[in-house]
Design a protein around this motif. Structure first.
Motif, short mmCIF file in Angstrom:
data_model
loop_
_atom_site.label_atom_id
_atom_site.label_comp_id
_atom_site.label_asym_id
_atom_site.label_seq_id
_atom_site.Cartn_x
_atom_site.Cartn_y
_atom_site.Cartn_z
N ALA A 170 30.26 60.75 33.65
CA ALA A 170 31.43 61.20 34.42
C ALA A 170 31.64 60.33 35.65
CB ALA A 170 31.25 62.66 34.83
N HIS A 171 30.55 60.02 36.36
CA HIS A 171 30.65 59.16 37.55
C HIS A 171 31.13 57.75 37.16
CE1 HIS A 171 29.45 57.55 41.51
NE2 HIS A 171 28.99 56.50 40.83
N PHE A 172 30.58 57.23 36.06
CA PHE A 172 30.96 55.91 35.58
C PHE A 172 32.43 55.87 35.20
CE2 PHE A 172 31.40 52.77 32.17
CZ PHE A 172 30.88 51.64 32.78
N ASP A 173 32.88 56.88 34.45
CA ASP A 173 34.29 56.92 34.02
C ASP A 173 35.24 57.03 35.20
OD1 ASP A 173 33.57 56.71 31.39
OD2 ASP A 173 33.67 58.87 30.97
N ARG A 174 34.83 57.76 36.23
CA ARG A 174 35.68 57.92 37.42
C ARG A 174 35.90 56.58 38.11
NH1 ARG A 174 33.27 61.90 39.03
NH2 ARG A 174 31.82 61.03 40.57
N HIS A 175 34.85 55.80 38.21
CA HIS A 175 35.00 54.49 38.85
C HIS A 175 35.76 53.50 37.97
CE1 HIS A 175 32.01 55.99 41.71
NE2 HIS A 175 32.38 55.00 42.49
N MET A 176 35.58 53.60 36.67
CA MET A 176 36.34 52.72 35.78
C MET A 176 37.83 53.06 35.81
SD MET A 176 34.33 50.45 34.70
CE MET A 176 33.54 50.62 36.31
N ALA A 177 38.15 54.34 35.97
CA ALA A 177 39.55 54.74 36.11
C ALA A 177 40.14 54.15 37.38
CB ALA A 177 39.66 56.27 36.13
N MET A 178 39.32 54.10 38.43
CA MET A 178 39.77 53.50 39.69
C MET A 178 40.05 52.01 39.49
SD MET A 178 37.74 53.33 43.34
CE MET A 178 37.30 55.07 43.20
N MET A 179 39.18 51.32 38.74
CA MET A 179 39.40 49.90 38.47
C MET A 179 40.67 49.69 37.66
SD MET A 179 37.11 48.20 40.04
CE MET A 179 37.47 46.61 39.32
N ARG A 180 40.93 50.58 36.70
CA ARG A 180 42.16 50.44 35.89
C ARG A 180 43.40 50.61 36.75
NH1 ARG A 180 39.06 53.29 32.07
NH2 ARG A 180 39.97 55.29 32.74
N SER A 181 43.31 51.46 37.76
CA SER A 181 44.47 51.68 38.64
C SER A 181 44.81 50.43 39.44
CB SER A 181 44.20 52.85 39.58
OG SER A 181 43.22 52.52 40.55
N TYR A 182 43.81 49.56 39.67
CA TYR A 182 44.06 48.33 40.43
C TYR A 182 44.87 47.32 39.63
CZ TYR A 182 40.37 49.97 43.61
OH TYR A 182 39.62 50.70 44.50
N CYS A 183 44.86 47.46 38.29
CA CYS A 183 45.49 46.45 37.43
C CYS A 183 46.99 46.33 37.66
CB CYS A 183 45.22 46.77 35.97
SG CYS A 183 43.47 46.68 35.52
N SER A 184 47.62 47.36 38.15
CA SER A 184 49.07 47.33 38.38
C SER A 184 49.40 47.28 39.87
CB SER A 184 49.73 48.56 37.75
OG SER A 184 49.16 49.76 38.25
N SER A 185 48.44 46.88 40.69
CA SER A 185 48.65 46.87 42.14
C SER A 185 48.80 45.44 42.66
CB SER A 185 47.47 47.55 42.84
OG SER A 185 46.28 46.79 42.67
N GLY A 186 49.25 45.35 43.89
CA GLY A 186 49.33 44.05 44.55
C GLY A 186 50.70 43.40 44.50
N GLN A 187 50.80 42.28 45.16
CA GLN A 187 52.05 41.54 45.22
C GLN A 187 52.34 40.86 43.88
OE1 GLN A 187 50.81 40.03 49.55
NE2 GLN A 187 52.85 39.33 49.03
N LYS A 188 53.62 40.71 43.59
CA LYS A 188 54.03 40.17 42.30
C LYS A 188 54.39 38.70 42.35
CE LYS A 188 55.81 44.67 40.79
NZ LYS A 188 56.97 45.44 40.31
N ASP A 189 54.40 38.14 43.55
CA ASP A 189 54.81 36.74 43.72
C ASP A 189 53.73 36.00 44.50
OD1 ASP A 189 56.10 34.35 43.96
OD2 ASP A 189 57.76 35.08 45.18
N VAL A 190 53.29 34.85 43.99
CA VAL A 190 52.22 34.08 44.64
C VAL A 190 52.77 33.14 45.71
CG1 VAL A 190 50.74 34.17 42.61
CG2 VAL A 190 52.31 32.23 42.91
N GLN A 191 54.07 33.16 45.96
CA GLN A 191 54.67 32.21 46.90
C GLN A 191 54.04 32.22 48.29
OE1 GLN A 191 56.94 29.92 45.77
NE2 GLN A 191 56.50 28.94 47.74
N PRO A 192 53.68 33.39 48.86
CA PRO A 192 53.02 33.37 50.17
C PRO A 192 51.74 32.53 50.17
CG PRO A 192 53.76 35.59 49.67
CD PRO A 192 53.95 34.79 48.42
N VAL A 193 50.99 32.59 49.08
CA VAL A 193 49.76 31.80 48.98
C VAL A 193 50.10 30.31 48.89
CG1 VAL A 193 47.67 31.37 47.64
CG2 VAL A 193 48.54 33.70 47.88
N LEU A 194 51.10 29.99 48.07
CA LEU A 194 51.52 28.59 47.92
C LEU A 194 52.02 28.02 49.25
CD1 LEU A 194 53.40 28.72 44.49
CD2 LEU A 194 50.99 28.24 44.94
N ASP A 195 52.75 28.82 50.02
CA ASP A 195 53.26 28.37 51.31
C ASP A 195 52.12 28.05 52.26
OD1 ASP A 195 55.84 28.68 50.42
OD2 ASP A 195 56.13 30.66 51.35
#
Length: 328
Positions: A261-286
């Motif tokens: 149960a503890h393992f699955d809870r943390h893996m669910a948290m990792m899956r939630s990260y997959c759709s997070s963050g910025q969608k454009d790398v331009q700030p890094v390129l700049d």
């Protein structure tokens, strides 16, 4: 929708005001007591606080000041990790700006999509080379492929790997730009291997900057925030495959101690990260472009969303007990 720079300024100024208000109730009294013990006028403490606060707000709100740019024509860049992600995007971006790009790809000899796409540009200024940064032989061969004359005016953009200053040819008068992460400045749960590697990049970059100063080589570090969606570095399939392997290969005692149960809870948290963050790398390129082309590049660049920037400042400047209470 407001632009990211405007939102960042607004949030950071708001953060500075909030921090000043929170500290303003207790800090002046404490400083006044210390000043009184030292024989200084009490009013000087308040003036100092106002002055420091004004400088901080000015620093946060002021846009990046132009510091002059080098001539791109005739300049070369050597980039690692160009199969995908930041490396691939950087290679195409700098080629578009007019640089001659030596793009190191791990899977060039296997004809993978990233290296193939760069080769299909069929440009004299896009040179794709086979490069596994963990192989000293391939690193030496790739650097030699740049050519001795080119080496002396080349910019090295290292996206990963461990190397020593011998990989930067002596006599170079160029730049080294290392790609780290915000997790090279702060830790996080479930990120220990990643954080260890990025902390290493940060420390190595500092050492390299000191060592190469005598040769006029400037070293900068790029510390991107969350660009998971933009780079595709983490997907649900990757999480699922890794999770299955980790649990299957874990000793029975470890499985019993942690529990599924503890393992699955943390893996669910990792899956939630997959759709997070910025969608454009331009700030890094700049920021990579600024580190390469500016006459006076910064030591560190922080292309990240405002809330991550604030979190990084809190975790690196405030006592750990405060940061831990806020974020964990």
């Amino acid at each position: 929708m407001a632009s990211l720079p405007f939102v960042r300024v607004a949030l950071l100024v708001s953060f500075s005001v909030l921090l000043t208000v929170l500290l303003g109730f207790g800090l002046p009294a404490l400083l006044n007591a210390v000043a009184k013990c030292c024989g200084f006028p009490e009013t000087s403490v308040t003036e100092c606080i106002v002055g420091v606060y004004f400088i901080f707000v000015l620093y946060v709100a002021t846009p990046r000041i132009p510091r002059g740019s080098i001539e791109v024509k005739g300049k070369s860049v050597f980039i690692t990790g160009c199969d995908s992600g930041f490396g691939h995007a950087t290679a195409k971006h700098l080629h578009k700006l007019g640089f001659t790009v030596f793009a190191g790809c791990l899977f060039k000899d296997k004809g993978e999509r990233g290296s193939k796409e760069l080769e299909e540009m069929q440009s004299d200024r896009m040179k794709v080379v086979q490069l596994d940064v963990c192989s000293e032989e391939q690193v030496n061969r790739a650097v030699e492929s740049v050519g001795r004359g080119e080496q002396r005016r080349c910019v090295y953009v290292w996206r990963g790997g461990v190397y020593d200053h011998g990989d930067v040819p002596p006599g170079v008068r160029g730049r080294v730009v290392n790609l780290a992460s915000m997790y090279g400045r702060m830790g996080n749960a479930l990120r220990s291997p990643y954080c260890v590697s990025k902390y290493g990049v940060e420390a190595f970059s500092d050492c390299l900057r000191y060592e190469m100063k005598a040769w006029g080589v400037k070293v900068s570090v790029i510390e991107p925030g969350n660009f998971i969606v933009a780079t595709g570095i983490l997907t649900r399939d990757i999480v699922a495959t890794t999770a299955d392997k980790l649990w299957r290969e874990a000793p029975p005692g470890v499985q019993e101690d942690y529990g599924h149960a503890h393992f699955d809870r943390h893996m669910a948290m990792m899956r939630s990260y997959c759709s997070s963050g910025q969608k454009d790398v331009q700030p890094v390129l700049d920021d990579i472009t600024d580190a390469i082309t500016s006459h006076r590049p910064f030591t560190r660049y922080n292309p990240m969303e405002p809330h991550w920037w604030i979190r990084m400042q809190v975790m690196t400047h405030l006592p750990a007990v405060i940061a831990d209470r806020l974020y964990f």
